[in-house]
Scaffold this active site. Structure first.
Site, short mmCIF file in Angstrom:
data_model
loop_
_atom_site.label_atom_id
_atom_site.label_comp_id
_atom_site.label_asym_id
_atom_site.label_seq_id
_atom_site.Cartn_x
_atom_site.Cartn_y
_atom_site.Cartn_z
N ASN A 245 34.64 22.10 -30.58
CA ASN A 245 33.69 22.19 -31.70
C ASN A 245 32.54 21.25 -31.39
OD1 ASN A 245 32.31 22.10 -34.09
ND2 ASN A 245 33.96 21.16 -35.30
N LYS B 217 29.87 20.83 -33.03
CA LYS B 217 29.22 20.29 -34.24
C LYS B 217 27.69 20.41 -34.11
CE LYS B 217 33.31 17.55 -35.06
NZ LYS B 217 33.93 16.36 -35.64
N HIS C 77 36.06 23.52 -41.96
CA HIS C 77 36.13 22.21 -41.31
C HIS C 77 35.95 21.11 -42.36
CE1 HIS C 77 35.15 18.80 -38.78
NE2 HIS C 77 35.78 19.45 -37.81
N GLU D 12 34.27 18.53 -42.38
CA GLU D 12 32.88 18.11 -42.60
C GLU D 12 32.17 19.05 -43.54
OE1 GLU D 12 32.02 17.77 -38.43
OE2 GLU D 12 33.35 16.03 -38.36
N GLU E 232 43.58 18.97 -39.00
CA GLU E 232 42.72 17.86 -38.59
C GLU E 232 42.74 16.77 -39.66
OE1 GLU E 232 39.52 19.26 -35.64
OE2 GLU E 232 38.76 19.70 -37.61
N GLY F 263 36.67 11.74 -35.13
CA GLY F 263 35.54 10.92 -34.69
C GLY F 263 35.78 9.42 -34.80
N SER G 127 40.15 13.22 -32.55
CA SER G 127 40.14 12.31 -31.40
C SER G 127 41.07 12.74 -30.27
CB SER G 127 40.47 10.88 -31.86
OG SER G 127 39.49 10.43 -32.79
P1 13P Z 1 36.74 14.48 -32.65
O1 13P Z 1 37.50 15.10 -31.51
O2 13P Z 1 35.36 14.02 -32.26
O3 13P Z 1 37.54 13.47 -33.37
O4 13P Z 1 36.46 15.69 -33.69
C1 13P Z 1 37.52 16.47 -34.10
C2 13P Z 1 36.98 17.62 -34.86
O5 13P Z 1 36.50 17.47 -35.96
C3 13P Z 1 37.03 18.95 -34.23
O6 13P Z 1 36.73 19.95 -35.14
#
Ligand code: 13P
Length: 249
Positions: A9, A11, A95, A97, A167, A173, A213
């Protein structure tokens, strides 16, 4: 047997040129890897060009969101059939976010998932608890509510087009991965829940990815867990070398 999935992803990162360069670098690094379903999810504006760049490779294309209507006066939205048109086989929905910053709810996730599947896309539906929810021991009830709401009313046959991504928000992150055991505990819970809500055969077949992560040095332990079928990778998917190392774990 469930074919593992490693999805990146991206983002809100990378221009069209940077996206194309990344998949061009990635393609030879994963070309021999036929055992894993490899997916990348660039920003909307890069989808079509990335689609051209991965033609003939074993890399598949996902969008990061979609709307549930096919067309109409919905300024700023992108319909599932337009994602198909741009070359996507998959779309990420719900997601954390989007849930956190853009008002996504289980109801909108559900509408999007149904519309995307009806348009012929595979969906990667995301769920996960916040740190406060984990610390107050609400993890399982939060996940149950999210799964039930997000996947409500889907026919058992539709599940061949569903991938679930667990997740934990506190692991995204932050560099703080869930331990292998913590992740497995929730993945096992999700699979038992799907068995209860749908059927054992649906539960046995559905792929459940872990996200938060994931890095080249922790992917092996996670993938060794019986109910972890892959990873949804953020930060480490932005470099060909680290994403390839994860996909080739
Ligand atoms: P990270 O791998 O940067 O923690 O992000 C995970 C994520 O949100 C994948 O959709």
């Amino acid at each position: 047997m469930r074919k593992p999935v490693i999805a990146g992803n991206w983002k809100l990162f990378k221009t069209i040129g940077e996206s194309v360069a990344l998949v061009q670098e990635l393609t030879p690094l994963v070309a021999k890897n036929k055992d894993i379903e490899i997916i990348v999810a660039p920003v909307f504006t890069a989808l079509s060009r990335v689609c051209d760049a991965i033609e003939g490779s074993n890399i598949k294309l996902a969008a990061q969101d979609c709307y549930w209507e096919e067309e109409g006066a919905f300024t700023g939205e992108v319909a599932p059939k337009l994602l198909k048109d741009a070359g996507c086989s998959h779309v990420i929905i719900g997601h954390s976010e989007r849930r956190q910053y853009f008002g996504e709810t289980d109801l909108t996730v559900n509408k999007k998932a149904k519309a995307a599947i009806a348009a012929g896309l595979n969906v990667i539906v995301c769920v996960g608890e916040s740190l406060a929810e984990r610390e107050s021991e609400q993890t399982f009830s939060v996940i149950e509510t999210q799964i039930q709401g997000s996947l409500s009313g889907l026919a058992a046959e539709a599940f061949t087009h569903v991938v679930i991504a667990y997740e934990p928000v506190w692991a995204i992150g932050t560099g703080k991965t869930a331990s292998d055991a913590q992740a497995q505990e929730v993945h096992g819970f999700i699979r038992r829940l799907i068995a209860r809500l749908y059927s054992q055969s649906v539960a046995d077949a559905v792929r459940i990815l872990y996200g938060g992560s994931v890095k080249p040095d922790n992917v092996k332990g996670l993938m060794a867990q019986p109910d972890i079928d892959g990873a949804l990778v953020g930060g480490a998917s932005l470099k060909a070398e680290s994403f390839a190392a994860i996909a080739n774990f």
